[in-house]
Design a protein around this motif. Structure first.
Motif, short mmCIF file in Angstrom:
data_model
loop_
_atom_site.label_atom_id
_atom_site.label_comp_id
_atom_site.label_asym_id
_atom_site.label_seq_id
_atom_site.Cartn_x
_atom_site.Cartn_y
_atom_site.Cartn_z
N GLY C 8 0.80 -1.22 0.00
CA GLY C 8 0.00 0.00 0.00
C GLY C 8 0.83 1.26 0.00
O GLY C 8 2.07 1.21 -0.04
N THR C 9 0.12 2.38 0.04
CA THR C 9 0.74 3.70 -0.05
C THR C 9 0.15 4.61 1.01
O THR C 9 -1.04 4.51 1.32
CB THR C 9 0.42 4.32 -1.44
OG1 THR C 9 0.80 3.38 -2.44
CG2 THR C 9 1.19 5.62 -1.65
N VAL C 10 0.99 5.49 1.56
CA VAL C 10 0.53 6.47 2.54
C VAL C 10 0.76 7.87 1.95
O VAL C 10 1.85 8.16 1.48
CB VAL C 10 1.29 6.34 3.87
CG1 VAL C 10 0.89 7.45 4.84
CG2 VAL C 10 1.07 4.98 4.48
N VAL C 11 -0.28 8.71 1.98
CA VAL C 11 -0.15 10.09 1.55
C VAL C 11 -0.30 11.01 2.76
O VAL C 11 -1.23 10.85 3.55
CB VAL C 11 -1.21 10.45 0.49
CG1 VAL C 11 -1.09 11.93 0.08
CG2 VAL C 11 -1.05 9.56 -0.74
N SER C 12 0.66 11.92 2.90
CA SER C 12 0.64 12.86 4.03
C SER C 12 1.11 14.23 3.54
O SER C 12 2.21 14.35 3.00
CB SER C 12 1.58 12.34 5.14
OG SER C 12 1.84 13.34 6.09
N LEU C 24 6.18 7.01 0.41
CA LEU C 24 5.99 6.24 1.65
C LEU C 24 5.12 5.03 1.36
O LEU C 24 3.94 5.17 1.02
CB LEU C 24 5.33 7.13 2.72
CG LEU C 24 6.13 8.37 3.14
CD1 LEU C 24 5.29 9.25 4.07
CD2 LEU C 24 7.43 7.97 3.83
N ILE C 26 3.59 1.06 2.42
CA ILE C 26 3.31 0.13 3.51
C ILE C 26 3.89 -1.23 3.10
O ILE C 26 3.62 -1.72 2.00
CB ILE C 26 1.80 0.00 3.78
CG1 ILE C 26 1.24 1.38 4.15
CG2 ILE C 26 1.54 -1.00 4.90
CD1 ILE C 26 -0.25 1.37 4.43
N ILE C 42 5.76 1.47 7.74
CA ILE C 42 5.87 2.43 6.65
C ILE C 42 7.34 2.60 6.33
O ILE C 42 8.14 2.93 7.21
CB ILE C 42 5.28 3.80 7.04
CG1 ILE C 42 3.83 3.67 7.50
CG2 ILE C 42 5.38 4.78 5.87
CD1 ILE C 42 3.26 4.96 8.09
N ALA C 43 7.72 2.34 5.07
CA ALA C 43 9.12 2.47 4.66
C ALA C 43 9.23 3.45 3.50
O ALA C 43 8.32 3.54 2.67
CB ALA C 43 9.67 1.11 4.25
#
Lengths: 93, 93, 93, 93, 93
Positions: C8-12, C24, C26, C42-43
């Motif tokens: 997955g992907t994290v947007v911040s 970023l 997952i 999160i890497a």
């Protein structure tokens, strides 16, 4: 880093001087499906996070790279507020 | 950092010279509801904590930033005494 | 380091400035048989990894040695894309 | 740091040169009641500990601060021999 | 450090340049009785270890002290090949 949710606040008057003025929040670690996975820790807030928000938490020496904590006793810091999470399995904020 | 409770004391005569004069306490890690979560470690006290008190514990290289332990073998330190904990779920000291 | 799978992907948007422009992802930790073992983190991607790929993840201060993150808050980085895994037990990518 | 019990010895001829002459002991982690909690690791002895003794173990970069291991590959060291442990619950050596 | 057993190999073409030429092995962590305890990781070999051998693994910044990896992304390294293990309980290689 890991996905966390802010679930509380810690107040401490008698503490290491490097923590003066720090906002100390309790963060619950989340799974990629955004469910609590059972563990919590105390992290310093560096991005203005509030109760209930999903955040990115950095640990260890990395946490001290967040602004203003280079020489502190901090070992965990909130370094981002999450807008969206998208997973192959369908987890989504 | 994590929430802990001071539950004991360790006395050691034969030890690394960097630990001379250090107060070594046994700390039980707590959940955000202030219940023991099962693990303990030995932390150096840097804030005058006593038996039964709820404290903030820093780990790793951060622990050596607490006053007076820069060059020691310390990897865990009590860096704050907790006044209050407030959680969304209602945990409260 | 450990074997992981990008899931997955994290947007911040509101985050530490050292994370600007970072991808970023997952990552789910895998067993040597390439099965998920239950934990995720999160890497930061440093090798152009994509969803579903099997990768090598480095943690702690090692993660900051990956190109361009020397002074960041990064504590976990994808440092390789796995071509093959061969185990005595027969696990094989 | 944690409470441990020395339960064995490791002999290795082919090893990193920084481990030459080091006494490598197997240490079982103890609970505050001095019962084994299930995990073990290999620690370098820096205080003359022997089989069966209750010891203090330091981990990570702290372990390299113990005398003589500043530039070694050591990530765990015995840094004290325990005389007494007193806990609120009554654990006592 | 911990006792491990080499159980496999990882091949990666697209990786951080600091890993070029490194032999990346999968290591299963062992109990003091030399039984697998369930977790594995990827470690860089620095002592010529082969499949099936019992080894000593160093983690974190200690792993980068092993020859030739000072500035790499390595966070785990095989730093010794075990000749013998003797435990009070009778575990023996």
């Amino acid at each position: 880093m890991y996905l966390g949710k802010v679930i509380g606040t810690v107040v401490s008057t008698s503490k290491d001087s490097s923590l003066s003025g720090c906002k100390l929040l309790i963060v619950a670690r989340l799974t990629e499906m955004l469910e609590p996975e059972g563990s919590t820790e105390i992290a310093v807030d560096t991005v203005g996070a509030g109760n209930g928000e999903t955040v990115i938490v950095a640990q260890g020496s990395a946490a001290r790279r967040a602004s203003g904590h280079d020489h502190s006793v901090v070992d965990s810091a909130i370094v981002g507020i999450v807008d969206t999470v998208e997973t192959v399995g369908g987890g989504r904020l």
